[in-house]
Motif scaffolding. Structure first.
Motif, PDB file in Angstrom:
ATOM      1  N   SER A  99       0.843  -1.199   0.000  1.00 26.10           N
ATOM      2  CA  SER A  99       0.000   0.000   0.000  1.00 26.10           C
ATOM      3  C   SER A  99       0.876   1.246   0.000  1.00 26.10           C
ATOM      4  CB  SER A  99      -0.911   0.028   1.228  1.00 26.10           C
ATOM      5  OG  SER A  99      -1.716  -1.129   1.279  1.00 26.10           O
ATOM      6  N   GLY A 100       0.431   2.274  -0.723  1.00 24.17           N
ATOM      7  CA  GLY A 100       1.163   3.523  -0.741  1.00 24.17           C
ATOM      8  C   GLY A 100       1.170   4.195   0.624  1.00 24.17           C
ATOM      9  N   GLU A 101       2.236   4.956   0.895  1.00 24.62           N
ATOM     10  CA  GLU A 101       2.358   5.663   2.165  1.00 24.62           C
ATOM     11  C   GLU A 101       2.834   7.089   1.914  1.00 24.62           C
ATOM     12  OE1 GLU A 101       4.704   3.570   5.020  1.00 24.62           O
ATOM     13  OE2 GLU A 101       3.830   1.624   4.530  1.00 24.62           O
ATOM     14  N   VAL A 102       2.295   8.027   2.679  1.00 28.34           N
ATOM     15  CA  VAL A 102       2.719   9.424   2.633  1.00 28.34           C
ATOM     16  C   VAL A 102       2.865   9.904   4.069  1.00 28.34           C
ATOM     17  CG1 VAL A 102       2.150  11.773   1.937  1.00 28.34           C
ATOM     18  CG2 VAL A 102       1.546   9.854   0.437  1.00 28.34           C
ATOM     19  N   ILE A 103       4.022  10.477   4.407  1.00 29.74           N
ATOM     20  CA  ILE A 103       4.271  10.986   5.747  1.00 29.74           C
ATOM     21  C   ILE A 103       4.817  12.405   5.645  1.00 29.74           C
ATOM     22  CG2 ILE A 103       5.654  10.725   7.857  1.00 29.74           C
ATOM     23  CD1 ILE A 103       5.639   7.719   7.345  1.00 29.74           C
ATOM     24  N   ASP A 104       4.230  13.317   6.379  1.00 33.93           N
ATOM     25  CA  ASP A 104       4.765  14.667   6.518  1.00 33.93           C
ATOM     26  C   ASP A 104       5.720  14.647   7.700  1.00 33.93           C
ATOM     27  OD1 ASP A 104       5.383  17.305   6.907  1.00 33.93           O
ATOM     28  OD2 ASP A 104       3.310  18.008   6.991  1.00 33.93           O
ATOM     29  N   THR A 105       7.012  14.617   7.432  1.00 35.24           N
ATOM     30  CA  THR A 105       7.981  14.475   8.519  1.00 35.24           C
ATOM     31  C   THR A 105       8.121  15.753   9.345  1.00 35.24           C
ATOM     32  OG1 THR A 105       9.921  15.120   7.192  1.00 35.24           O
ATOM     33  CG2 THR A 105       9.254  12.793   7.138  1.00 35.24           C
ATOM     34  N   LYS A 106       7.513  16.856   8.876  1.00 34.95           N
ATOM     35  CA  LYS A 106       7.537  18.087   9.677  1.00 34.95           C
ATOM     36  C   LYS A 106       6.589  17.987  10.876  1.00 34.95           C
ATOM     37  CE  LYS A 106      10.196  20.339   6.712  1.00 34.95           C
ATOM     38  NZ  LYS A 106      11.610  20.669   7.011  1.00 34.95           N
ATOM     39  N   THR A 107       5.584  17.115  10.770  1.00 30.76           N
ATOM     40  CA  THR A 107       4.584  17.009  11.835  1.00 30.76           C
ATOM     41  C   THR A 107       4.502  15.631  12.475  1.00 30.76           C
ATOM     42  OG1 THR A 107       2.847  16.481  10.229  1.00 30.76           O
ATOM     43  CG2 THR A 107       3.173  18.803  10.763  1.00 30.76           C
ATOM     44  N   ALA A 108       5.084  14.599  11.871  1.00 32.95           N
ATOM     45  CA  ALA A 108       5.008  13.241  12.408  1.00 32.95           C
ATOM     46  C   ALA A 108       5.821  13.122  13.702  1.00 32.95           C
ATOM     47  CB  ALA A 108       5.508  12.235  11.374  1.00 32.95           C
ATOM     48  N   ASP A 109       5.520  12.099  14.482  1.00 29.32           N
ATOM     49  CA  ASP A 109       6.138  11.919  15.787  1.00 29.32           C
ATOM     50  C   ASP A 109       7.552  11.353  15.667  1.00 29.32           C
ATOM     51  OD1 ASP A 109       3.856  12.789  17.132  1.00 29.32           O
ATOM     52  OD2 ASP A 109       3.017  10.757  17.231  1.00 29.32           O
ATOM     53  N   TRP A 110       8.423  11.837  16.540  1.00 32.73           N
ATOM     54  CA  TRP A 110       9.744  11.259  16.750  1.00 32.73           C
ATOM     55  C   TRP A 110       9.704  10.358  17.995  1.00 32.73           C
ATOM     56  CZ3 TRP A 110      13.788  11.805  13.430  1.00 32.73           C
ATOM     57  CH2 TRP A 110      13.735  12.863  12.512  1.00 32.73           C
ATOM     58  N   TYR A 111      10.513   9.295  17.986  1.00 30.63           N
ATOM     59  CA  TYR A 111      10.573   8.375  19.109  1.00 30.63           C
ATOM     60  C   TYR A 111      12.015   8.285  19.623  1.00 30.63           C
ATOM     61  CZ  TYR A 111       6.023   7.060  17.290  1.00 30.63           C
ATOM     62  OH  TYR A 111       4.732   7.099  16.844  1.00 30.63           O
ATOM     63  N   GLN A 112      12.138   8.077  20.915  1.00 27.30           N
ATOM     64  CA  GLN A 112      13.464   7.973  21.510  1.00 27.30           C
ATOM     65  C   GLN A 112      14.237   6.808  20.908  1.00 27.30           C
ATOM     66  OE1 GLN A 112      15.126   9.964  23.890  1.00 27.30           O
ATOM     67  NE2 GLN A 112      16.794   8.632  23.182  1.00 27.30           N
ATOM     68  N   GLY A 113      15.496   7.049  20.539  1.00 23.19           N
ATOM     69  CA  GLY A 113      16.355   6.001  20.020  1.00 23.19           C
ATOM     70  C   GLY A 113      17.054   5.241  21.135  1.00 23.19           C
ATOM     71  N   MET A 114      18.061   4.470  20.767  1.00 14.79           N
ATOM     72  CA  MET A 114      18.702   3.573  21.726  1.00 14.79           C
ATOM     73  C   MET A 114      19.709   4.271  22.631  1.00 14.79           C
ATOM     74  SD  MET A 114      19.272   0.156  19.386  1.00 14.79           S
ATOM     75  CE  MET A 114      20.141  -0.678  20.708  1.00 14.79           C
ATOM     76  N   VAL A 115      20.114   5.501  22.281  1.00 10.03           N
ATOM     77  CA  VAL A 115      21.043   6.247  23.132  1.00 10.03           C
ATOM     78  C   VAL A 115      20.501   7.659  23.314  1.00 10.03           C
ATOM     79  CG1 VAL A 115      23.042   4.897  22.395  1.00 10.03           C
ATOM     80  CG2 VAL A 115      22.468   7.023  21.196  1.00 10.03           C
ATOM     81  N   PRO A 116      20.862   8.358  24.388  1.00 14.65           N
ATOM     82  CA  PRO A 116      20.433   9.747  24.569  1.00 14.65           C
ATOM     83  C   PRO A 116      20.881  10.611  23.395  1.00 14.65           C
ATOM     84  CG  PRO A 116      21.379   8.886  26.593  1.00 14.65           C
ATOM     85  CD  PRO A 116      21.651   7.857  25.538  1.00 14.65           C
TER      86      PRO A 116
ATOM     87  N   ASP B 281      18.223 -13.742   4.082  1.00 12.88           N
ATOM     88  CA  ASP B 281      17.145 -14.239   4.924  1.00 12.88           C
ATOM     89  C   ASP B 281      16.661 -13.119   5.842  1.00 12.88           C
ATOM     90  OD1 ASP B 281      15.475 -15.475   6.691  1.00 12.88           O
ATOM     91  OD2 ASP B 281      16.965 -16.912   7.447  1.00 12.88           O
ATOM     92  N   GLN B 282      15.433 -12.651   5.636  1.00 16.78           N
ATOM     93  CA  GLN B 282      14.925 -11.521   6.397  1.00 16.78           C
ATOM     94  C   GLN B 282      14.829 -11.827   7.894  1.00 16.78           C
ATOM     95  OE1 GLN B 282      11.415  -9.655   4.833  1.00 16.78           O
ATOM     96  NE2 GLN B 282      11.942 -10.197   2.728  1.00 16.78           N
ATOM     97  N   SER B 283      14.736 -13.099   8.270  1.00 18.58           N
ATOM     98  CA  SER B 283      14.580 -13.432   9.685  1.00 18.58           C
ATOM     99  C   SER B 283      15.808 -13.067  10.497  1.00 18.58           C
ATOM    100  CB  SER B 283      14.290 -14.927   9.834  1.00 18.58           C
ATOM    101  OG  SER B 283      15.392 -15.695   9.403  1.00 18.58           O
ATOM    102  N   ASN B 284      16.938 -12.872   9.834  1.00 18.91           N
ATOM    103  CA  ASN B 284      18.177 -12.531  10.551  1.00 18.91           C
ATOM    104  C   ASN B 284      18.361 -11.032  10.722  1.00 18.91           C
ATOM    105  OD1 ASN B 284      19.084 -15.159  10.886  1.00 18.91           O
ATOM    106  ND2 ASN B 284      19.893 -15.217   8.808  1.00 18.91           N
ATOM    107  N   PHE B 285      17.434 -10.242  10.199  1.00 14.44           N
ATOM    108  CA  PHE B 285      17.600  -8.786  10.206  1.00 14.44           C
ATOM    109  C   PHE B 285      17.166  -8.181  11.545  1.00 14.44           C
ATOM    110  CE2 PHE B 285      15.547  -4.643   9.530  1.00 14.44           C
ATOM    111  CZ  PHE B 285      16.660  -3.924   9.143  1.00 14.44           C
ATOM    112  N   LEU B 286      18.001  -7.297  12.092  1.00 16.91           N
ATOM    113  CA  LEU B 286      17.673  -6.555  13.300  1.00 16.91           C
ATOM    114  C   LEU B 286      17.915  -5.079  13.032  1.00 16.91           C
ATOM    115  CD1 LEU B 286      19.355  -8.766  16.038  1.00 16.91           C
ATOM    116  CD2 LEU B 286      16.916  -8.606  15.520  1.00 16.91           C
ATOM    117  N   ALA B 287      16.917  -4.236  13.280  1.00 14.53           N
ATOM    118  CA  ALA B 287      17.091  -2.805  13.117  1.00 14.53           C
ATOM    119  C   ALA B 287      18.086  -2.299  14.151  1.00 14.53           C
ATOM    120  CB  ALA B 287      15.751  -2.086  13.273  1.00 14.53           C
ATOM    121  N   ASP B 288      18.935  -1.361  13.752  1.00  8.59           N
ATOM    122  CA  ASP B 288      20.017  -0.905  14.608  1.00  8.59           C
ATOM    123  C   ASP B 288      19.599   0.158  15.611  1.00  8.59           C
ATOM    124  OD1 ASP B 288      22.258  -2.398  13.570  1.00  8.59           O
ATOM    125  OD2 ASP B 288      21.948  -1.272  11.730  1.00  8.59           O
ATOM    126  N   PHE B 289      18.723   1.033  15.205  1.00 12.28           N
ATOM    127  CA  PHE B 289      18.513   2.223  16.008  1.00 12.28           C
ATOM    128  C   PHE B 289      17.373   2.065  17.002  1.00 12.28           C
ATOM    129  CE2 PHE B 289      20.484   3.617  12.061  1.00 12.28           C
ATOM    130  CZ  PHE B 289      21.609   4.220  12.565  1.00 12.28           C
TER     131      PHE B 289
END
Length: 228
Positions: A117-134, A220-228
């Motif tokens: 499905s198509g996606e559109v995000i306005d990054t000026k208004t979308a939410d930011w989430y805390q990453g793995m480090v300060p 193999d996608q099962s081995n993938f881990l997002a870093d941030f």
């Protein structure tokens, strides 16, 4: 045409150092970061629309991702100002144009069957989430399958050393991104190969577009881990 088509090699390019190459449509030019193919190609590019320029209706067999760097990009579905992220899934079509001109970061033919499905995000208004480090905040962009993400680094933010299963791609939107291998100002595109290792940081602060697992179709996608 093959440009930076060997995914086993690290590539660092600042698009500001590249020439503008005319497209088949008047008023639309490209700076080619990677390309494998002719006019129908797997490609990553910076694309510039002059005011009033347009593309005819066309089909994206393997999808398209767009991040609007400046100006206003449009198609029959709407107008997308600077900071907009658009994902057009495999099998989609549109007729893009720009009344006022714009510059885009564009990835073609990189998507797979998970992106339905198509996606559109306005990054000026979308939410930011805390990453793995300060000091690190993330904004998920593509929500289906192997996603793309915006990562915002506050000044003097340092991340942990880590490897990239499947590789990693970074485009520096603003500020200066760094690691032990170099310093990458705005406009830099860095593609690192499978199992590459680095310890990134930003002294000045920056915002980067990150795409993980650039070898996605081959691993193999099962081995993938997002870093941030």
């Amino acid at each position: 045409m093959n440009i930076n088509a060997d995914y086993s090699q690290k590539v660092v390019v600042n698009h500001h150092e590249l020439p503008w190459i005319p497209s088949p449509e008047l008023g639309i030019e490209r700076r080619m970061l990677e390309r494998c193919g002719g006019e129908v190609a797997k490609a990553t590019s910076i694309v510039r629309y002059q005011a009033g320029s347009k593309f005819p209706m066309h089909f994206h067999e393997f999808g398209e991702e767009i991040f609007v760097l400046d100006g206003i990009f449009s198609d029959e579905s709407g107008d997308y100002p600077a900071g907009s992220y658009i994902m057009n899934p495999p099998g989609s079509s549109h007729a893009p144009f720009s009344d006022f001109g714009c510059t885009l970061f564009v990835k073609l033919r990189h998507l797979g069957p998970d992106q339905e499905s198509g996606e559109v995000i306005d990054t000026k208004t979308a939410d930011w989430y805390q990453g793995m480090v300060p000091g690190l905040h993330v904004m998920p962009l593509m929500r289906q399958g192997s996603g793309s993400t915006l990562v915002r680094w506050a000044p003097q933010t340092y991340f942990n050393p880590h490897r990239h299963y499947g590789g990693e791609e970074i485009f520096v939107i603003d500020g200066v991104f760094e690691d032990e291998h170099g310093r990458y100002p705005a406009g830099s595109w860095i593609r690192s190969p499978h199992m590459s290792l680095h310890q990134p940081f930003s002294k000045e602060g920056c915002t980067i577009f990150v795409k993980l697992a650039t070898y996605w179709n081959d691993l193999d996608q099962s081995n993938f881990l997002a870093d941030f």
